[in-house]
Every structure is written in C-alpha cells, then in structure tokens.
Write a protein that holds these residues in place. Structure first.
Motif, short mmCIF file in Angstrom:
data_model
loop_
_atom_site.label_atom_id
_atom_site.label_comp_id
_atom_site.label_asym_id
_atom_site.label_seq_id
_atom_site.Cartn_x
_atom_site.Cartn_y
_atom_site.Cartn_z
N ARG A 77 0.75 -1.77 -0.28
CA ARG A 77 -0.26 0.65 0.01
C ARG A 77 0.80 1.81 -0.16
N LEU A 78 1.73 1.15 0.64
CA LEU A 78 2.70 1.86 1.07
C LEU A 78 3.69 2.54 -0.74
N LEU A 79 3.95 1.76 -1.30
CA LEU A 79 4.92 1.48 -2.70
C LEU A 79 3.28 2.44 -3.12
N ASP A 80 2.37 2.30 -3.07
CA ASP A 80 1.24 2.10 -3.74
C ASP A 80 1.17 3.84 -3.71
N LEU A 81 1.06 4.70 -2.60
CA LEU A 81 0.64 5.23 -2.53
C LEU A 81 2.25 6.30 -2.65
N ILE A 82 3.95 5.90 -2.79
CA ILE A 82 4.51 6.79 -2.98
C ILE A 82 4.28 7.52 -4.51
N THR A 83 4.02 5.95 -5.77
CA THR A 83 3.81 6.25 -7.07
C THR A 83 2.65 7.52 -7.24
N CYS A 84 1.88 7.50 -6.82
CA CYS A 84 0.71 8.78 -6.46
C CYS A 84 1.04 10.18 -5.86
N ILE A 85 2.13 9.87 -5.18
CA ILE A 85 2.90 10.76 -5.00
C ILE A 85 3.90 12.08 -5.78
N GLU A 86 4.73 11.21 -6.89
CA GLU A 86 5.47 11.11 -7.11
C GLU A 86 5.22 11.83 -8.47
N ALA A 87 3.65 11.16 -9.45
CA ALA A 87 2.39 11.95 -10.54
C ALA A 87 2.45 13.36 -9.89
N SER A 88 2.30 13.79 -8.08
CA SER A 88 1.67 14.70 -8.11
C SER A 88 2.57 15.65 -8.31
N GLY A 89 3.94 15.61 -7.87
CA GLY A 89 4.80 16.82 -8.67
C GLY A 89 5.49 17.13 -7.45
N LYS A 90 4.53 16.86 -6.17
CA LYS A 90 4.86 16.86 -4.51
C LYS A 90 5.93 16.62 -4.01
N PRO A 91 6.63 17.22 -3.19
CA PRO A 91 8.03 17.32 -2.72
C PRO A 91 8.16 16.01 -1.89
N LEU A 92 8.91 14.84 -2.27
CA LEU A 92 8.88 13.62 -1.60
C LEU A 92 10.36 13.23 -1.28
N PHE A 93 10.51 13.14 0.27
CA PHE A 93 11.48 12.94 0.74
C PHE A 93 11.96 11.43 1.52
N GLY A 94 12.45 10.89 1.20
CA GLY A 94 12.73 9.05 1.40
C GLY A 94 14.18 8.87 2.16
N ALA A 95 14.40 8.61 3.83
CA ALA A 95 15.38 8.30 4.19
C ALA A 95 15.37 6.27 4.30
#
Length: 235
Positions: A77-95
């Motif tokens: 479910r997280l991986l699906d959310l990440i794809t949606c966030i990336e497609a939105s163009g909003k800043p996404l940071f991961g550690a």
C-alpha cells in the motif's frame, strides 16, 4: 507548509520504547528551524494512511528495520501511495527504508549490500549538486544491509559513500533521498550500536564504535531537506 511523515519503523522492542518514535525524531530535526510547519505522523506500518493526499504540501518516508521486499500489506500500500505522490509532483523525501521504498515503487531495484552491514558514522560525498545542496562532503549515521542497486527511470545519483554507490538520488526537483539517517542523534546511534552488538558481526560493531566520535552533520543536512521542500517548482 504541511508535511506528512509516513512512519515505517516496525521495531516494537523494549529498546525502541526507550527512545522517541521516528515521527518525533523528524519533528525534532526540522521543527526548530521551521516552527510554522505542521507535521502529521501516519503509522503506515500499522495500516494508518492519510485519507486525502491533497491535504499535504510535502512527504517524508522514514527508515525501518523492515525490508521493502517483505510480504506485508502495508508495504504494498505504501508503494502505491509513493507512486501517487511522485505523480503529483509534490516534494517527496525518503531516508533509509524510505529511500529504498521510493526507488522500488518507481521502478528501481533494491538488494543486499555485498559488503554487508553499514553501521555508524559514514562520510558521504555529494556526486551532484541540486539547488538545495551545498556541501560536497559530510557525515551521516547509517544502519542498513540493503541498498538501492538500480535507479528508477529519470533518477540521478546525488550521494554516495563507501560500499554504497547509490547513497541518495533525486528525480527532477520533487524527489530527494538518502540511504542514511539524518534524524538519528548521536546518543541514539551509540545506543543502537550497543543494542545490536550481540546480533551483528563483531567487525561491524567494532567499526561502528570507532566511527562514532566522527559524529554526523545533521544540522547541515536538515538545511538541505528544508531547502528541498521550499524549493520553487514549476506549476
């Protein structure tokens, strides 16, 4: 700015209970410099996800002892959310885990580090200089045995360190990652090394202990993260 912190840390041990939760660690890193920002923590590892992604201006995916390859519903479910966030163009940071999850969700690959565990303070080299990064070399705390082995399409390596060729990457100006842990304090990583001493190879623990006096440039890197979120993006 409204930041959603997607908390992935599955450690529920007594050790974990003695220290601040990961969401609190990220707030402690960033909030003192941006007291006007609003941080909302979602314990995605417990299946708690935001109901409306449009409520947030930026996203952080935290570290975890879990593997991105684990067969757990929350990870898919997280991986699906990440794809949606990336497609939105909003800043996404991961550690750490977040760095790996972003890579995997967007078409990259994650595998075992052939040199084994990275633990303790590591010297990181900036291989590229996006607008939000200034330093060419700095120190971070690491704790990982898996790493990104293939970049997602369109990604550029921006960080690397010994034994970790993909120590961080960017995609355009809306995705930024690090394999390491800017949220970990010196006291926490020192305690973590001792907690792991009976579980990990003796040479890994010895090297980690020896590295700790080198500390980490968390203040410097927190500035990079803040500039990344505040970076002006094309509409």
């Amino acid at each position: 700015m409204r930041i959603a912190i997607l908390m992935t840390n599955t450690d529920e041990s007594a050790f974990s209970q003695q220290h601040p939760k990961d969401g609190e660690k990220w707030k402690a890193l960033l909030a003192p410099k941006r007291p006007g920002w609003a941080f909302t923590v979602y314990s995605v590892k417990d299946g708690k996800f935001p109901k409306n992604e449009s409520n947030y201006d930026g996203w952080i995916v935290t570290g975890s002892p879990a593997s991105v390859h684990d067969d757990a519903p929350w990870i898919a479910r997280l991986l699906d959310l990440i794809t949606c966030i990336e497609a939105s163009g909003k800043p996404l940071f991961g550690a750490c885990f977040g760095h790996q999850a972003i890579a995997l969700a967007l078409g990259g690959e994650v595998g075992q580090n052939p040199d084994g565990w990275v633990l303790g303070s590591v010297e990181v080299e900036a291989t590229a200089r996006p607008p939000w990064m200034e330093a060419r070399r700095f120190w971070q705390y690491g704790a990982h045995i898996e790493q990104v082995t293939k970049l997602p399409k369109g990604a550029e390596i921006v960080l690397r360190h010994e034994g970790c060729p993909v120590g961080g990457f960017r995609i355009a100006d809306h995705v930024f990652t690090t394999q390491n842990h800017p949220e970990m304090t010196h006291d926490f990583i020192a305690a973590l090394v001792e907690e792991l001493a009976s579980e990990k190879p003796a040479d890994v623990i010895e090297k980690a202990r020896a590295s700790l006096p080198l500390s980490a440039d968390n203040g410097l890197f927190s500035d990079c993260i803040i500039r990344f979120f505040e970076h002006e993006r094309a509409a």
